[in-house]
Design a protein around this motif. Structure first.
Motif, PDB file in Angstrom:
ATOM      1  N   GLU A 107       0.865  -1.175   0.000  1.00  0.00           N
ATOM      2  CA  GLU A 107       0.000   0.000   0.000  1.00  0.00           C
ATOM      3  C   GLU A 107       0.900   1.224   0.000  1.00  0.00           C
ATOM      4  OE1 GLU A 107      -3.632   2.037   2.551  1.00  0.00           O
ATOM      5  OE2 GLU A 107      -2.918   0.024   3.083  1.00  0.00           O
ATOM      6  N   PHE A 108       0.598   2.166  -0.876  1.00  0.00           N
ATOM      7  CA  PHE A 108       1.458   3.326  -1.020  1.00  0.00           C
ATOM      8  C   PHE A 108       0.654   4.562  -1.389  1.00  0.00           C
ATOM      9  CE2 PHE A 108       1.020   1.576  -5.225  1.00  0.00           C
ATOM     10  CZ  PHE A 108       0.926   2.683  -6.055  1.00  0.00           C
ATOM     11  N   ARG A 109       1.305   5.700  -1.237  1.00  0.00           N
ATOM     12  CA  ARG A 109       0.775   6.961  -1.738  1.00  0.00           C
ATOM     13  C   ARG A 109       1.846   7.563  -2.631  1.00  0.00           C
ATOM     14  NH1 ARG A 109      -1.096   8.902   2.565  1.00  0.00           N
ATOM     15  NH2 ARG A 109      -3.244   8.380   2.088  1.00  0.00           N
ATOM     16  N   ALA A 110       1.502   7.795  -3.876  1.00  0.00           N
ATOM     17  CA  ALA A 110       2.406   8.425  -4.837  1.00  0.00           C
ATOM     18  C   ALA A 110       1.861   9.823  -5.111  1.00  0.00           C
ATOM     19  CB  ALA A 110       2.477   7.616  -6.125  1.00  0.00           C
ATOM     20  N   SER A 111       2.670  10.825  -4.796  1.00  0.00           N
ATOM     21  CA  SER A 111       2.245  12.206  -4.989  1.00  0.00           C
ATOM     22  C   SER A 111       2.673  12.715  -6.360  1.00  0.00           C
ATOM     23  CB  SER A 111       2.856  13.100  -3.908  1.00  0.00           C
ATOM     24  OG  SER A 111       2.411  12.672  -2.637  1.00  0.00           O
ATOM     25  N   TYR A 112       1.867  13.569  -6.899  1.00  0.00           N
ATOM     26  CA  TYR A 112       2.177  14.222  -8.157  1.00  0.00           C
ATOM     27  C   TYR A 112       1.749  15.683  -8.021  1.00  0.00           C
ATOM     28  CZ  TYR A 112      -2.780  13.180  -8.933  1.00  0.00           C
ATOM     29  OH  TYR A 112      -4.131  13.073  -8.799  1.00  0.00           O
ATOM     30  N   ARG A 113       2.256  16.509  -8.912  1.00  0.00           N
ATOM     31  CA  ARG A 113       1.903  17.916  -8.863  1.00  0.00           C
ATOM     32  C   ARG A 113       0.390  18.035  -8.958  1.00  0.00           C
ATOM     33  NH1 ARG A 113       3.980  21.357 -13.531  1.00  0.00           N
ATOM     34  NH2 ARG A 113       5.737  20.000 -13.206  1.00  0.00           N
ATOM     35  N   GLY A 114      -0.227  18.524  -7.884  1.00  0.00           N
ATOM     36  CA  GLY A 114      -1.669  18.720  -7.874  1.00  0.00           C
ATOM     37  C   GLY A 114      -2.465  17.640  -7.167  1.00  0.00           C
ATOM     38  N   GLY A 115      -1.829  16.590  -6.648  1.00  0.00           N
ATOM     39  CA  GLY A 115      -2.601  15.551  -5.976  1.00  0.00           C
ATOM     40  C   GLY A 115      -1.772  14.344  -5.575  1.00  0.00           C
ATOM     41  N   SER A 116      -2.480  13.257  -5.302  1.00  0.00           N
ATOM     42  CA  SER A 116      -1.794  12.014  -4.950  1.00  0.00           C
ATOM     43  C   SER A 116      -2.667  10.822  -5.320  1.00  0.00           C
ATOM     44  CB  SER A 116      -1.445  11.971  -3.459  1.00  0.00           C
ATOM     45  OG  SER A 116      -2.616  11.897  -2.676  1.00  0.00           O
ATOM     46  N   LEU A 117      -2.018   9.682  -5.444  1.00  0.00           N
ATOM     47  CA  LEU A 117      -2.659   8.413  -5.761  1.00  0.00           C
ATOM     48  C   LEU A 117      -2.407   7.474  -4.593  1.00  0.00           C
ATOM     49  CD1 LEU A 117      -3.856   6.330  -7.878  1.00  0.00           C
ATOM     50  CD2 LEU A 117      -1.476   5.839  -8.428  1.00  0.00           C
ATOM     51  N   HIS A 118      -3.465   6.955  -3.981  1.00  0.00           N
ATOM     52  CA  HIS A 118      -3.353   5.997  -2.881  1.00  0.00           C
ATOM     53  C   HIS A 118      -3.840   4.654  -3.421  1.00  0.00           C
ATOM     54  CE1 HIS A 118      -4.850   4.824   1.441  1.00  0.00           C
ATOM     55  NE2 HIS A 118      -3.845   4.064   1.022  1.00  0.00           N
ATOM     56  N   GLU A 119      -2.936   3.667  -3.429  1.00  0.00           N
ATOM     57  CA  GLU A 119      -3.267   2.364  -3.999  1.00  0.00           C
ATOM     58  C   GLU A 119      -2.765   1.248  -3.100  1.00  0.00           C
ATOM     59  OE1 GLU A 119      -2.146  -0.336  -7.912  1.00  0.00           O
ATOM     60  OE2 GLU A 119      -2.396   1.819  -8.191  1.00  0.00           O
ATOM     61  N   ARG A 120      -3.512   0.167  -3.082  1.00  0.00           N
ATOM     62  CA  ARG A 120      -3.087  -1.088  -2.464  1.00  0.00           C
ATOM     63  C   ARG A 120      -2.868  -2.055  -3.632  1.00  0.00           C
ATOM     64  NH1 ARG A 120      -7.323  -2.147   0.417  1.00  0.00           N
ATOM     65  NH2 ARG A 120      -6.676  -0.769   2.094  1.00  0.00           N
ATOM     66  N   SER A 121      -1.594  -2.300  -3.960  1.00  0.00           N
ATOM     67  CA  SER A 121      -1.228  -3.101  -5.129  1.00  0.00           C
ATOM     68  C   SER A 121      -1.014  -4.554  -4.756  1.00  0.00           C
ATOM     69  CB  SER A 121       0.069  -2.569  -5.745  1.00  0.00           C
ATOM     70  OG  SER A 121      -0.096  -1.269  -6.229  1.00  0.00           O
ATOM     71  N   ARG A 122      -1.406  -5.441  -5.660  1.00  0.00           N
ATOM     72  CA  ARG A 122      -1.192  -6.875  -5.488  1.00  0.00           C
ATOM     73  C   ARG A 122      -0.111  -7.339  -6.463  1.00  0.00           C
ATOM     74  NH1 ARG A 122      -6.394  -5.928  -4.216  1.00  0.00           N
ATOM     75  NH2 ARG A 122      -7.129  -5.738  -6.347  1.00  0.00           N
ATOM     76  N   PHE A 123       0.749  -8.205  -5.957  1.00  0.00           N
ATOM     77  CA  PHE A 123       1.870  -8.725  -6.733  1.00  0.00           C
ATOM     78  C   PHE A 123       1.882 -10.243  -6.638  1.00  0.00           C
ATOM     79  CE2 PHE A 123       2.888  -4.487  -5.405  1.00  0.00           C
ATOM     80  CZ  PHE A 123       3.467  -3.916  -6.525  1.00  0.00           C
ATOM     81  N   GLU A 124       2.390 -10.890  -7.678  1.00  0.00           N
ATOM     82  CA  GLU A 124       2.583 -12.337  -7.695  1.00  0.00           C
ATOM     83  C   GLU A 124       3.937 -12.633  -8.310  1.00  0.00           C
ATOM     84  OE1 GLU A 124      -0.482 -14.476  -9.792  1.00  0.00           O
ATOM     85  OE2 GLU A 124      -2.088 -13.558  -8.602  1.00  0.00           O
ATOM     86  N   ARG A 125       4.413 -13.837  -8.034  1.00  0.00           N
ATOM     87  CA  ARG A 125       5.627 -14.300  -8.703  1.00  0.00           C
ATOM     88  C   ARG A 125       5.222 -15.103  -9.931  1.00  0.00           C
ATOM     89  NH1 ARG A 125      10.309 -16.171  -4.776  1.00  0.00           N
ATOM     90  NH2 ARG A 125      11.328 -14.203  -5.128  1.00  0.00           N
ATOM     91  N   VAL A 126       5.847 -14.806 -11.048  1.00  0.00           N
ATOM     92  CA  VAL A 126       5.656 -15.548 -12.293  1.00  0.00           C
ATOM     93  C   VAL A 126       7.041 -15.983 -12.739  1.00  0.00           C
ATOM     94  CG1 VAL A 126       4.950 -15.404 -14.708  1.00  0.00           C
ATOM     95  CG2 VAL A 126       3.559 -14.291 -12.935  1.00  0.00           C
ATOM     96  N   ASP A 127       7.244 -17.276 -12.848  1.00  0.00           N
ATOM     97  CA  ASP A 127       8.554 -17.830 -13.215  1.00  0.00           C
ATOM     98  C   ASP A 127       9.656 -17.264 -12.320  1.00  0.00           C
ATOM     99  OD1 ASP A 127       7.416 -19.366 -15.256  1.00  0.00           O
ATOM    100  OD2 ASP A 127       7.618 -17.727 -16.696  1.00  0.00           O
ATOM    101  N   GLY A 128       9.346 -17.113 -11.026  1.00  0.00           N
ATOM    102  CA  GLY A 128      10.322 -16.652 -10.048  1.00  0.00           C
ATOM    103  C   GLY A 128      10.473 -15.146  -9.929  1.00  0.00           C
ATOM    104  N   ALA A 129       9.855 -14.377 -10.820  1.00  0.00           N
ATOM    105  CA  ALA A 129      10.003 -12.920 -10.789  1.00  0.00           C
ATOM    106  C   ALA A 129       8.711 -12.258 -10.302  1.00  0.00           C
ATOM    107  CB  ALA A 129      10.350 -12.397 -12.180  1.00  0.00           C
ATOM    108  N   TRP A 130       8.851 -11.221  -9.487  1.00  0.00           N
ATOM    109  CA  TRP A 130       7.696 -10.466  -9.027  1.00  0.00           C
ATOM    110  C   TRP A 130       7.116  -9.649 -10.174  1.00  0.00           C
ATOM    111  CZ3 TRP A 130       5.277 -11.603  -4.838  1.00  0.00           C
ATOM    112  CH2 TRP A 130       5.961 -12.172  -3.768  1.00  0.00           C
ATOM    113  N   VAL A 131       5.775  -9.640 -10.267  1.00  0.00           N
ATOM    114  CA  VAL A 131       5.064  -8.820 -11.248  1.00  0.00           C
ATOM    115  C   VAL A 131       3.853  -8.175 -10.574  1.00  0.00           C
ATOM    116  CG1 VAL A 131       5.799 -10.094 -13.317  1.00  0.00           C
ATOM    117  CG2 VAL A 131       3.729 -10.792 -12.097  1.00  0.00           C
TER     118      VAL A 131
END
Length: 140
Positions: A107-131
């Motif tokens: 879960e993160f907040r990414a700020s940009y000029r004029g606002g921010s994006l709050h997201e809870r991202s899901r990741f999985e491993r595919v062939d050993g690599a995170w995506v």
């Protein structure tokens, strides 16, 4: 674990300065931090992948973003706004996503000029690599 950063901007189409601070906020130069993942090294955790994807948005590195997106949810292409100016990243929470897991969330907040994006991202491993799989927006 929370860290806020303010990445510098570079003209689109130019190579990032490898000695400058990494946009992701970790105290390493870009080359030794997210730059190595952008060049092809696999990120060791879901959080590091998320940080490298944030840096890729800052750098407008569409090939990296697509390469690190899960095949089942990846779009054909991205329309990155050349006027978007990302100004900082704050990690709010992480769950799983280490070498001992096959899934993780960041879960993160990414700020940009004029606002921010709050997201809870899901990741999985595919062939050993995170995506990146997908995310939801807790503030929405």
């Amino acid at each position: 674990m929370s860290r806020r950063t303010s990445p510098s901007r570079r003209p689109h189409g130019t190579a990032p300065d490898p000695a400058r601070p990494c946009p992701c906020g970790l105290p390493e130069p870009y080359a030794g931090c997210c730059g190595r993942f952008h060049r092809g090294e696999a990120a060791p955790t879901a959080e590091r992948l998320m940080r490298s994807r944030y840096s890729a948005f800052v750098e407008r590195d569409e090939p990296y973003l697509l390469r690190t997106w899960h095949p089942r949810t990846r779009p054909e292409r991205l329309d990155l706004d050349p006027g978007m100016r990302w100004t900082g990243l704050e990690i709010l929470a992480t769950a799983d996503g280490t070498a001992f897991h096959t899934t993780g969330t960041v879960e993160f907040r990414a700020s940009y000029r004029g606002g921010s994006l709050h997201e809870r991202s899901r990741f999985e491993r595919v062939d050993g690599a995170w995506v990146y799989v997908d995310g939801d927006f807790p503030d929405a």
